[in-house]
Design a protein around this motif. Sequence first.
Motif, short mmCIF file in Angstrom:
data_model
loop_
_atom_site.label_atom_id
_atom_site.label_comp_id
_atom_site.label_asym_id
_atom_site.label_seq_id
_atom_site.Cartn_x
_atom_site.Cartn_y
_atom_site.Cartn_z
N UNK A 120 5.20 -3.28 1.24
CA UNK A 120 4.97 -1.96 1.83
C UNK A 120 5.57 -1.91 3.24
N UNK A 121 5.45 -0.76 3.88
CA UNK A 121 5.68 -0.62 5.32
C UNK A 121 4.71 0.41 5.84
N UNK A 122 4.91 0.88 7.10
CA UNK A 122 3.94 1.80 7.70
C UNK A 122 3.93 3.15 7.01
N UNK A 123 4.94 3.50 6.24
CA UNK A 123 4.99 4.80 5.57
C UNK A 123 4.43 4.76 4.16
N UNK A 124 4.39 3.60 3.57
CA UNK A 124 3.82 3.45 2.22
C UNK A 124 2.85 2.29 2.27
N UNK A 125 1.56 2.59 2.17
CA UNK A 125 0.54 1.57 2.34
C UNK A 125 -0.24 1.31 1.06
N UNK A 126 0.22 1.86 -0.06
CA UNK A 126 -0.44 1.60 -1.34
C UNK A 126 0.60 1.59 -2.45
N UNK A 127 0.22 1.02 -3.58
CA UNK A 127 1.13 0.98 -4.73
C UNK A 127 1.48 2.40 -5.19
#
Length: 500
Positions: free
Chosen positions: A477-484
Amino acid sequence: MAAVGVAAVAGGCGAVAADDGAVRVVATTEILADLVRAVGGGRVHVDSIVPPGGDPHSYEPTPSDAKKIARADVTFTNHLLLEEHALIKAIDANAPDDAPNVSLAESAETYGAQVIPLVENIALDVPWLGLAVRGSGAGRGATRASEVRLSATALEGPGRLAVYLTHALGEPQVYVDSADGLSTVDSAVLPPDAHTHVNWAFSAPGVYRVTLSAALSTPDGAWTPVGAGTFTFAVGVDPHTVHSGQSGVVVDRGHTDVAVDLDRGELYAWTDAGTGAQRAVAAADVVIDVPNRALDTVPADPRFGFLGPAGSSVHQLPQAVLGKHVHGEIDPHLWQNVANAKAYAQLIRDTLVASDPADRAGYARRTAEYLAELDRLDAHVRTRVATIPAHRRQLVTTHDGFGYLAKAYGLTVAGFVVPNPAQEPSAAQVRKLTETVTNLRVPAVFLEPNLSGRAGVLTQIAKDQGIRICKLYGDAFDERARSYVDMMRHNAGELAACLG
């Protein structure tokens, strides 16, 4: 057995419960940790060993990681050689004996997950000869944390042999060098079910016979013999005039591994020579062709002095991929197909219920809710990809991590910079990728946020071709996508926007 670089800190005692009474769970990656949180809710406290934005292919565990593992009630790995072997060894060495230790990718098929082979299509005009470990070795006590040592123990021939690996920055790692005789130092060590690329260099033309012996590590640090085999090499001479065994199979093209089979207790050539399909050929029946077109010149770099004087000639079968590249036969990136993530979730549910039966109903409820969310996610991905014209559904990515995404949703993996993100591309790979982008008129290439430091080649190709540079999440992930769910929704949207 202690993990390499990380001492085993767990005894045989049970794990210590979290301060709030939650079940302590350790997962190797952020993606797996997120799936566990969706199923476990407030009943679990989850740690991801690979840090945010980290690469599971290359992450080396620390002593603090070993302490987390030692306190875990449950551990989850992906495995299928996704994670660096040192991390798997740290998990298996430090996890409490009574804590479930589950390899999700290897166990999810019983829950409906579908796996696909990791196929390498490397065009060489000489044989590609790697090293491999086949068979489970369960009858010998082998586990996924075991190691197999392949040693050169005898050499007959007119010159010297060197077997080595060239790392990404050109640094050679020598496995075998017969110049000073052969001993256990002349070895390569691999985990079970693994394969790696290496160079084979011969200092003079002629017929060579190389005996390789294999041994399996034991929990007390000793080595147990597995088997041995003698392989014949025709170096700069006609391989068809060199008799070897009854069948005399000549390996003069394609993919071949010198393989140790832990179940059969023998070494053989695992080769597609002559048939196009991989098969086992006894070591005594193989002649490996090292033709004159394999002649190479020893570089002036003193690091390659083990090959001979600078400027001298060697016959060399080159490693097919630059850099350390250890993998198995199955693509480990199962979660890129949402249906496989559903299988992971159900396996996680049953594992947590076994460890914490008091909340059986809660785990069942949360899993049902999450599976419904994943069904909606799967439909969303299909809908977005369907908006892309069929001839534009071409994926060019940083590394070979999107085979499941392509197969599940009707895309084609047109190219990637390297098979494994822990390596750098060769000039031939860059040239081939540029031709692919040009010939297919690919409208965009896709970078992975956690591999931005290795995105220079793909970025330059995109700029040269005047095409878009877009982002796909693969292993982290990164700070913009924090979940699957966020990750896969982003990927679907990015594909539609950049290819549609």
